[in-house]
Design a protein around this motif. Sequence first.
Motif, short mmCIF file in Angstrom:
data_model
loop_
_atom_site.label_atom_id
_atom_site.label_comp_id
_atom_site.label_asym_id
_atom_site.label_seq_id
_atom_site.Cartn_x
_atom_site.Cartn_y
_atom_site.Cartn_z
N LEU A 47 0.83 -1.21 0.00
CA LEU A 47 0.00 0.00 0.00
C LEU A 47 0.87 1.26 0.00
O LEU A 47 0.51 2.27 -0.60
CB LEU A 47 -0.93 0.00 1.22
CG LEU A 47 -2.04 -1.05 1.19
CD1 LEU A 47 -2.74 -1.13 2.55
CD2 LEU A 47 -3.05 -0.74 0.11
N ASN B 187 0.64 4.20 -2.72
CA ASN B 187 0.53 5.60 -2.32
C ASN B 187 1.54 6.47 -3.07
O ASN B 187 1.20 7.52 -3.63
CB ASN B 187 0.76 5.72 -0.81
CG ASN B 187 0.76 7.15 -0.31
OD1 ASN B 187 -0.28 7.68 0.04
ND2 ASN B 187 1.92 7.78 -0.27
N CYS C 105 -7.99 5.16 -3.63
CA CYS C 105 -8.55 4.70 -2.36
C CYS C 105 -8.35 3.19 -2.26
O CYS C 105 -8.69 2.45 -3.19
CB CYS C 105 -10.03 5.05 -2.25
SG CYS C 105 -10.75 4.58 -0.66
N ALA C 106 -7.80 2.73 -1.14
CA ALA C 106 -7.59 1.30 -0.89
C ALA C 106 -8.73 0.77 -0.02
O ALA C 106 -9.10 1.39 0.98
CB ALA C 106 -6.25 1.08 -0.21
N TYR C 107 -9.26 -0.39 -0.41
CA TYR C 107 -10.34 -1.04 0.33
C TYR C 107 -9.84 -2.36 0.91
O TYR C 107 -9.08 -3.10 0.26
CB TYR C 107 -11.53 -1.33 -0.59
CG TYR C 107 -12.36 -0.11 -0.93
CD1 TYR C 107 -13.59 0.12 -0.31
CD2 TYR C 107 -11.91 0.82 -1.86
CE1 TYR C 107 -14.35 1.23 -0.62
CE2 TYR C 107 -12.67 1.94 -2.17
CZ TYR C 107 -13.89 2.14 -1.55
OH TYR C 107 -14.64 3.24 -1.85
N PHE D 237 -4.13 -1.65 8.80
CA PHE D 237 -4.77 -0.88 7.73
C PHE D 237 -5.46 0.36 8.29
O PHE D 237 -5.40 1.44 7.69
CB PHE D 237 -5.77 -1.78 7.01
CG PHE D 237 -6.49 -1.14 5.85
CD1 PHE D 237 -5.91 -1.07 4.60
CD2 PHE D 237 -7.76 -0.61 6.02
CE1 PHE D 237 -6.59 -0.50 3.53
CE2 PHE D 237 -8.45 -0.03 4.97
CZ PHE D 237 -7.85 0.02 3.71
N ARG E 172 -3.37 6.21 7.92
CA ARG E 172 -3.40 7.67 7.78
C ARG E 172 -2.95 8.41 9.04
O ARG E 172 -3.05 9.63 9.10
CB ARG E 172 -4.81 8.13 7.39
CG ARG E 172 -5.24 7.73 5.99
CD ARG E 172 -4.41 8.42 4.93
NE ARG E 172 -4.54 9.85 4.95
CZ ARG E 172 -5.22 10.57 4.04
NH1 ARG E 172 -5.78 9.96 3.02
NH2 ARG E 172 -5.32 11.88 4.14
N THR F 46 0.36 5.87 4.74
CA THR F 46 0.03 6.34 3.39
C THR F 46 -0.67 7.69 3.53
O THR F 46 -1.89 7.75 3.60
CB THR F 46 -0.87 5.33 2.66
OG1 THR F 46 -2.07 5.12 3.44
CG2 THR F 46 -0.16 4.00 2.47
N THR G 158 -8.44 5.56 2.41
CA THR G 158 -8.71 4.18 2.80
C THR G 158 -10.19 4.01 3.14
O THR G 158 -10.85 4.96 3.58
CB THR G 158 -7.85 3.77 4.02
OG1 THR G 158 -8.19 4.61 5.14
CG2 THR G 158 -6.37 3.88 3.71
N HIS H 74 -10.34 8.77 8.10
CA HIS H 74 -10.32 7.48 7.43
C HIS H 74 -10.27 6.37 8.48
O HIS H 74 -9.81 6.60 9.60
CB HIS H 74 -9.09 7.38 6.52
CG HIS H 74 -9.09 8.34 5.38
ND1 HIS H 74 -8.70 9.65 5.51
CD2 HIS H 74 -9.46 8.18 4.07
CE1 HIS H 74 -8.80 10.26 4.35
NE2 HIS H 74 -9.27 9.40 3.46
N PRO H 75 -10.73 5.19 8.12
CA PRO H 75 -11.25 4.77 6.81
C PRO H 75 -12.73 5.10 6.68
O PRO H 75 -13.45 5.18 7.66
CB PRO H 75 -11.03 3.26 6.85
CG PRO H 75 -11.25 2.91 8.30
CD PRO H 75 -10.69 4.07 9.09
#
Length: 929
Positions: A418, A422, A439-441, A452, A456, A466, A471, A548-549
């Motif tokens: 990730l 980024n 955007c990462a899921y 995860f 941020r 990242t 996220t 986030h997320p």
Amino acid sequence: MNPTVQISENQQQPNPRTTDFEVIRRDGGLTAWDPAKIERALAKAFLAVHGDAAAENERMHRRVPELAAQVAAAVTRHKAAGAKIHVEEIQDQVELVLMRAEEYKVARAYVLYREARAEERARVDGAADAETGLWLQDELGRRLPMNPAEWRALVRGACAGIEDVDAEAVLKEGLATLYDGATTAEVYQALVFAARAEIERQPRYNLVAARLLRMRLIREVRLFGVSQTARRNAVLDRPFDYGQALVAFVTRGIEVDLLDPRLAQFDLARLGEALVADRDDLFTYLGLQTLYDRYFLQHEDLRGEMPQIFFMRVAMGLALEEVDREAKAIEFYHLLSTFRFMCSTPTLFNSGTRYPQLSSCFLTTIGDDLGRIYDGIRDNALLSKFAGGIGNDWTPVRGMGAHIKGTNGKSLGVVPFLKVANDTAVAVNQGGKRKGAVCAYLEVWHVDIEDFLELRKNTGDDRRRTHDMNTAVWVPDLFLKRLSEEGDWTLFSPDEVPDLHESFGRDFEERYRAAEARADRGEIRVFRRMPAWRLWRKMLTMLFETGHPWITFKDACNARSPQQHVGVIHNSNLCTEITLNTSADEIAVCNLGSVNLVDHLRDGTIDHDRLRETVHTAMRMLDNVIDINHYTVAAARNANLRHRPVGLGIMGFQDALYRLGLPYDSEGAVTFADQSMEAVSYYAFEASAMLAAERGRYPSYEGSLWSRGILPIDSLALLEQERGGFLEVDRTMHLDWAPIRALIERHGMRHSNCLAIAPTATISNICGVSQSIEPTYRHLFVKANMSGDFTVVNPHLVAELAALGLWDETMVADLKYHEGCLEPIERIPQELKRRFATAFEIEVRWLIEAGARRQKWLDQSQSLNLYLDRPSGRMLDEMYRLAWRRGLKTTYYLRSMGATHAEKATVEQATLNAVEVCSIDDPDCDACQ
């Protein structure tokens, strides 16, 4: 030239419409349109060549009225009644008519006379310039005396017809900042800044600033339209002809490899005649400056497009494969240039260009091996290059500690990859036009979910952060049920339970329980168990701390998906409004545009005829995007052509509520959200079915919910069935859906998905309306985006306060002091405070209730921001659980009030001049719009 000449009174006037137009004099003043003056000017020119004897010449008496009629016709041909015509435009046409009539000697005399008069004016007005003593440098590098009379006329022209603005004040403030040797571009900029500084006190200065910017833009466009060698002879100050400029732009744009050569195959004369110059006055300053900075095509730092040329270029690009290209281009142009509908940013950037990447959003699934991981990152780079917003599903990548068969080692999990994704988004910044946006899921059962959630944070190991990538968590219903039951939650590595990724609803619940049983039996090596509330609390804590997320609901997206027969939805996009299937072979693509909702109100209700017309044309434009699109990745092309999804949304919702007199936090607003979205979806589905009759169904239609007669409103029952309850949604219908059902049954659908409400952060600025479905943030603030800082004041509020006699300098100061909110200002009536409540003053449940009413009609989702003034853990918990029970598919940003506010300072006695800068319009918000 001899001024004495007689024109017979019984001769026919060249244009009898003597009261329809006004002429702008060089000093900015206005005078009545009088075609007889054209005859007198022509007669003077003939006399200058042929002498007094010409007065007796029968040919001249016959020729002058004919030529004057031609001049008048040319000048007024495309002008609406009441239009203003600059005197220079009339004189230009006199020159052209004389040349075309082969009256070369007379034309030369007329040109020489104009030049002599111009020199005389320069001597009178400019005498090294007695008033300023300054010299300027124009775009061609020429040194010219600063002539205040010319700039005064220009500013007066910009203020003409606008009430409560002061041209002299703008001129004085603008010229006060100049220096000897300044460029003309700097003069224009100074005048624009002087006008925009007054916007907070009088919003009408918005139009003045926009007109001044337009005047500056004309000079750039003139230079763009000619080659480098021809520029030294360019005339920058003559009246602007939109039709000629369109031809010059297309010709030059193709020469310098900006435009698709096929644009030259259009009947440019016909398209030029369709351009409506007066629509330039629809722009606010923020809208036009945004186009100037980010959208207009340019070469060698020169913009090549005026607003109407820009809209026509976009329309031409979307009509390239139509049978009657000109007719459709004109139809598309009228929709765009009147702001009834606006395409998304990638379409506006790239339509009609050599590389027409027109799609807005891309959804990918990252595979679980090193080659596929880096293929996915490479795809991100290629998709981002041409302004695409990206959502990555990272759930398949094995977690920390999972076994690596090829090396017999252990995985470091998903987080290090990730970090690479980024940095790729930062490096490939959408073609240099705006920040890369990804955007990462991750599903909440993934063993790396806790790491995860911390991506941020601003503390900790920066190699595991990242800071530039968004996220979001992909939450199945079972997790919310475990919360309700105060049960445990088990985390797994996806390489040991791959079936969880490819299932949803009751099927997912059965497989998840089976995986927990396998873990208990020791058949799964990597897993971890915790109370569900502990993971939920960390999720909400990170959301509060970092924004986030984002929280998105897996089963609501899948159970209601029209395309569940071809796969599973694994994630959403950058702005959480797109819900499409992805796989190793397909990158989901969506093509966006938004209807200006407030423009479709008439007499306090929705104008269904107008809305139907807009939606049908808009759906055709979006359908064309799919076929014209430049695909940088083969998997995206495969998915887009197979499923043909589009995402028609809305903007201007808050403006519509102002127009209707409805507070956002009211049952009336919720009902309007319901009925307006029903109407848009009704006509969108109708348009898609009619396009299917004309062009054919989308290839994967058979087996879809559409083919089974299940519309989005019907799919609520499917979600309730999968959940076993836990769904509280109003299911009222206000329109007769039987004709739409019959139409779909007969023709099928052209698109797998039709609707999605995007943020519209930038395109709503262009149109001068409120963003998407957002409530008003503040009534007076400074908007900060990539085009700079812009003072924004709510014109609806200003009009209401002015009607009550409350809009004055004190009110401006009060709004600044109270950061754009009305509640603390005692002299404002309570009813007005209620109707103009800002986002943080509205109870969040009203946003969710309105969102739920829209969601029942949407086959995709909506970018729904949630606002809390002072959030707490309990409030966040209740808010997101309510969103789940109301059937929302996704949520977007959580907006909370900062602990500190902008400093309140004074620069004038008793005047509070600090205006808070709003960062809500950040580049991520408009990455797909």
